[in-house]
Design a protein around this motif. Structure first.
Motif, PDB file in Angstrom:
ATOM      1  N   UNK A   1      41.615  40.095  32.466  1.00 43.35           N
ATOM      2  CA  UNK A   1      41.669  41.553  32.319  1.00 43.35           C
ATOM      3  C   UNK A   1      41.882  42.217  33.668  1.00 43.35           C
ATOM      4  N   UNK A   2      42.367  43.466  33.622  1.00 45.84           N
ATOM      5  CA  UNK A   2      42.582  44.204  34.869  1.00 45.84           C
ATOM      6  C   UNK A   2      41.286  44.319  35.664  1.00 45.84           C
ATOM      7  N   UNK A   3      40.203  44.638  35.009  1.00 46.01           N
ATOM      8  CA  UNK A   3      38.879  44.641  35.629  1.00 46.01           C
ATOM      9  C   UNK A   3      38.036  43.677  34.802  1.00 46.01           C
ATOM     10  N   UNK A   4      37.946  42.406  35.226  1.00 44.22           N
ATOM     11  CA  UNK A   4      37.446  41.350  34.359  1.00 44.22           C
ATOM     12  C   UNK A   4      35.942  41.126  34.485  1.00 44.22           C
ATOM     13  N   UNK A   5      35.442  41.076  35.719  1.00 44.10           N
ATOM     14  CA  UNK A   5      34.023  40.763  35.928  1.00 44.10           C
ATOM     15  C   UNK A   5      33.586  41.286  37.287  1.00 44.10           C
TER      16      UNK A   5
ATOM     17  N   UNK B   1      38.001  42.440  28.398  1.00 44.49           N
ATOM     18  CA  UNK B   1      38.336  43.076  27.130  1.00 44.49           C
ATOM     19  C   UNK B   1      37.780  42.302  25.944  1.00 44.49           C
ATOM     20  N   UNK B   2      37.873  40.956  25.998  1.00 45.21           N
ATOM     21  CA  UNK B   2      37.455  40.148  24.853  1.00 45.21           C
ATOM     22  C   UNK B   2      36.307  39.188  25.204  1.00 45.21           C
ATOM     23  N   UNK B   3      35.594  39.454  26.277  1.00 47.13           N
ATOM     24  CA  UNK B   3      34.474  38.602  26.639  1.00 47.13           C
ATOM     25  C   UNK B   3      34.895  37.209  27.045  1.00 47.13           C
ATOM     26  N   UNK B   4      35.990  37.102  27.841  1.00 47.75           N
ATOM     27  CA  UNK B   4      36.520  35.784  28.199  1.00 47.75           C
ATOM     28  C   UNK B   4      36.115  35.395  29.624  1.00 47.75           C
TER      29      UNK B   4
ATOM     30  N   UNK C   1      39.417  40.574  38.979  1.00 51.38           N
ATOM     31  CA  UNK C   1      40.343  40.979  37.929  1.00 51.38           C
ATOM     32  C   UNK C   1      41.778  40.640  38.268  1.00 51.38           C
ATOM     33  N   UNK C   2      42.685  41.083  37.396  1.00 45.41           N
ATOM     34  CA  UNK C   2      44.101  40.733  37.520  1.00 45.41           C
ATOM     35  C   UNK C   2      44.860  41.617  38.503  1.00 45.41           C
ATOM     36  N   UNK C   3      44.436  42.874  38.683  1.00 50.76           N
ATOM     37  CA  UNK C   3      45.207  43.831  39.474  1.00 50.76           C
ATOM     38  C   UNK C   3      44.736  43.864  40.926  1.00 50.76           C
ATOM     39  N   UNK C   4      45.575  44.425  41.778  1.00 54.03           N
ATOM     40  CA  UNK C   4      45.359  44.362  43.215  1.00 54.03           C
ATOM     41  C   UNK C   4      44.205  45.223  43.699  1.00 54.03           C
ATOM     42  N   UNK C   5      43.648  46.104  42.875  1.00 49.51           N
ATOM     43  CA  UNK C   5      42.538  46.944  43.321  1.00 49.51           C
ATOM     44  C   UNK C   5      41.204  46.205  43.252  1.00 49.51           C
ATOM     45  N   UNK C   6      41.204  44.923  42.853  1.00 50.01           N
ATOM     46  CA  UNK C   6      39.975  44.127  42.811  1.00 50.01           C
ATOM     47  C   UNK C   6      39.757  43.422  44.149  1.00 50.01           C
TER      48      UNK C   6
ATOM     49  N   UNK D   1      39.661  49.765  22.558  1.00 53.54           N
ATOM     50  CA  UNK D   1      38.676  49.107  23.420  1.00 53.54           C
ATOM     51  C   UNK D   1      37.299  49.383  22.868  1.00 53.54           C
ATOM     52  N   UNK D   2      36.485  48.350  22.776  1.00 53.90           N
ATOM     53  CA  UNK D   2      35.126  48.485  22.250  1.00 53.90           C
ATOM     54  C   UNK D   2      34.175  47.644  23.083  1.00 53.90           C
ATOM     55  N   UNK D   3      32.900  48.000  23.123  1.00 49.47           N
ATOM     56  CA  UNK D   3      31.938  47.235  23.914  1.00 49.47           C
ATOM     57  C   UNK D   3      31.410  45.994  23.201  1.00 49.47           C
ATOM     58  N   UNK D   4      31.933  45.687  22.017  1.00 53.26           N
ATOM     59  CA  UNK D   4      31.519  44.473  21.316  1.00 53.26           C
ATOM     60  C   UNK D   4      32.709  43.942  20.512  1.00 53.26           C
TER      61      UNK D   4
END
Length: 525
Positions: free
Chosen positions: A453-457, A481-484, A438-443, A25-28
């Protein structure tokens, strides 16, 4: 906070002690790099010497290959451990191992990715969250926390520009996590012949509940409550965890490593293994598990070879416990008490868990010196999707207050939502403050698409001013993860790459693949 996650794994079919090191995982986008390398004989020699001097357990082997291998040498001249100058020898040994580990991990593109990630974090006036994933069991026991770029520079776990922790990508999803304003600790003292349990309970409770030394007018510290169980049965422990809202589990007592996360000796004849504990901790929605014992971060071993995923910390984090703090080796009572005191004070000041560990580690270094292993013993594992937040910060808590309070009575209130434009699509109303997508139920808004992503935006609501009139303004922050994350403009669909952009009512958005459903952001006055 920007994150850089690094993984290390052994290459199985190469016939040598070869490893791959790569960025998970990277920030860019271009930060995802990889390199192959060989475990050098010099590093193996220093690791064996470290274990002979500092380890309280039988030695663990990284390699069975004893043939000399070429390496980029440092001046490997530590002197003699029997020369009567043990403190100097221990300090040099610790420094050399830290230097060699750094040199082995951070080379070429890996170092470039780290440096650019640190620069991006600095540009955002924050620290880089650096997480290390060790996928080879024989490397788990090494003190990666002491990696050091140059003599005289801080170790990676003490650095001012980043926060260090370990992690693993082979995890269960995070359970639902409550929003907490107080620290609620379950303190469990198990069987230990070397402890006077009642006295130890009093000491630990006083340490954990002790108010941080701050200005008496400052009310920003989190309240702390401690419930103590002394030698409970497994049934009593499970019932307490499942019927009360704890966010910290703290265990002190005897234990043994084992292939299933080891054993906690609650009573002389009553034990609980790591898998059993992991299941009840995840069901209870607990955020942090702390083990004041010498085996929490230590893998089990057979014939000096570590068993995969066998340490208690690994087992718990893989089952979805957000954060686990254990000791890599034997720690003295006075050392652990010093660490716990500083760690608890930092948590009560509402600092993230990895930042609190760094502060407590620095306190250990000050008290017990660099050449003693005390500051190297705490090992923190963070779930890759956990932000390290135990309790809400004061600023975020205030941001998320409803806008019907008297203070904000003159603000032009509005109700905002995100609605799917697909046939039969859902409408989600946004929170005042931060709405997580995000994708997971904690959002707050769940989009169950594989490309999300699991935590997308996040969509952030802030109170701003138009002249002298206070208004609510909304912003979209990409965390994928990929800026999508996509926003429709006059030039078509534009990709948002970890940026924060303002939203206007009617804005069209997409999350994940560009072919996914379209969402509309709407403000209802």
């Amino acid at each position: 906070m920007p994150s850089l996650n690094l993984a290390i794994a052994r290459l199985i079919n190469t016939g040598t002690d070869s490893f791959a090191i790569w960025v998970v995982k990277a920030p860019y986008p271009s930060g995802y790099v990889l390199r192959d390398c060989v475990w050098p004989s010099e590093l193996n020699q220093i690791w064996q010497e470290w274990q002979q001097m500092f380890a309280g357990h039988s030695g663990l082997n990284v390699t069975a290959n004893t043939a000399p291998q070429p390496a980029n040498p440092l001046s490997f001249n530590l002197g003699s451990a029997n020369s009567g100058h043990m403190p100097g020898y221990g300090g040099r040994l610790m420094q050399y191992l830290g230097l060699y580990l750094w040199r082995w991990v951070f080379d070429g593109p890996i170092l470039n990715s780290l440096e650019r990630s640190c620069g991006m974090a600095m540009g955002q006036n924050t620290r880089l969250r650096f997480q290390l994933e060790i996928r080879d069991p024989d490397l788990i026991a090494l003190p990666w926390e002491i990696m050091q770029r140059q003599p005289g520079q801080s170790a990676i776990s003490l650095a001012q520009d980043l926060l260090f922790s370990r992690t693993t990508s082979e995890v269960e999803p995070l359970p639902f996590l409550r929003t907490d304003q107080a620290i609620n600790i379950l303190l469990v003292l198990g069987h230990d012949e070397n402890l006077q349990l009642e006295q130890e309970a009093i000491i630990l409770q006083q340490i954990l509940e002790n108010k941080p030394q701050i200005n008496h007018n400052y009310s920003g510290f989190a309240p702390c409550m401690v419930k103590t169980l002394i030698q409970p049965t497994p049934q009593e422990l499970i019932q307490e965890l499942e019927t009360k809202a704890y966010n910290v589990f703290f265990y002190a007592g005897h234990g043994l490593p084992g292939p299933d996360g080891g054993l906690l000796f609650l009573r002389p004849s009553k034990t609980l293994n790591g898998i059993e504990l992991a299941q009840v901790l995840t069901r209870s929605g607990l955020k942090l598990a702390v083990f004041n014992a010498c085996w929490g971060a230590q893998p089990a071993a057979v014939n000096h070879q570590a068993i995969p995923a066998s340490s208690l910390a690994e087992v718990l984090i893989r089952h979805g416990v957000p954060a686990v703090l254990g000791m890599r080796d034997v720690i003295a009572d006075h050392e652990s008490h010093s660490f716990i005191k500083a760690f608890a004070a930092a948590l009560r000041s509402r600092k993230p868990i990895d930042e609190a560990v760094a502060e407590a580690r620095q306190e250990m270094l000050t008290l017990y010196k660099f050449n003693q292993p005390a500051w190297t013993l705490p090992v923190l594992y963070l779930h890759p999707d956990f932000n390290g937040e135990l309790v809400k910060s004061i600023d975020e808590g205030i941001t998320e207050l409803p806008d019907i309070s008297i203070v904000n009575i003159n603000i032009a209130t509005s109700k905002a939502c995100l609605r799917s434009l697909a046939p039969g699509g859902r409408t989600w109303f946004l929170r005042a403050g931060v709405t997580r997508i995000g994708r997971t139920q904690d959002n707050d808004i769940v989009i169950p698409e594989p490309s999300v992503s699991k935590r997308h935006a996040e969509i952030l609501c802030r109170n701003t001013f138009a002249g002298t009139t206070p208004v609510q303004t909304y912003y979209l922050q990409d965390l994928s993860t990929y800026g999508t994350t996509w926003c429709l403009s006059s030039n078509g669909w534009q990709q948002i790459l970890r940026e924060e952009v303002p939203l206007q009512s009617g804005s069209k958005l997409k999350f994940g693949n560009s072919s996914n459903e379209t969402w509309e952001f709407v403000i209802e006055n």
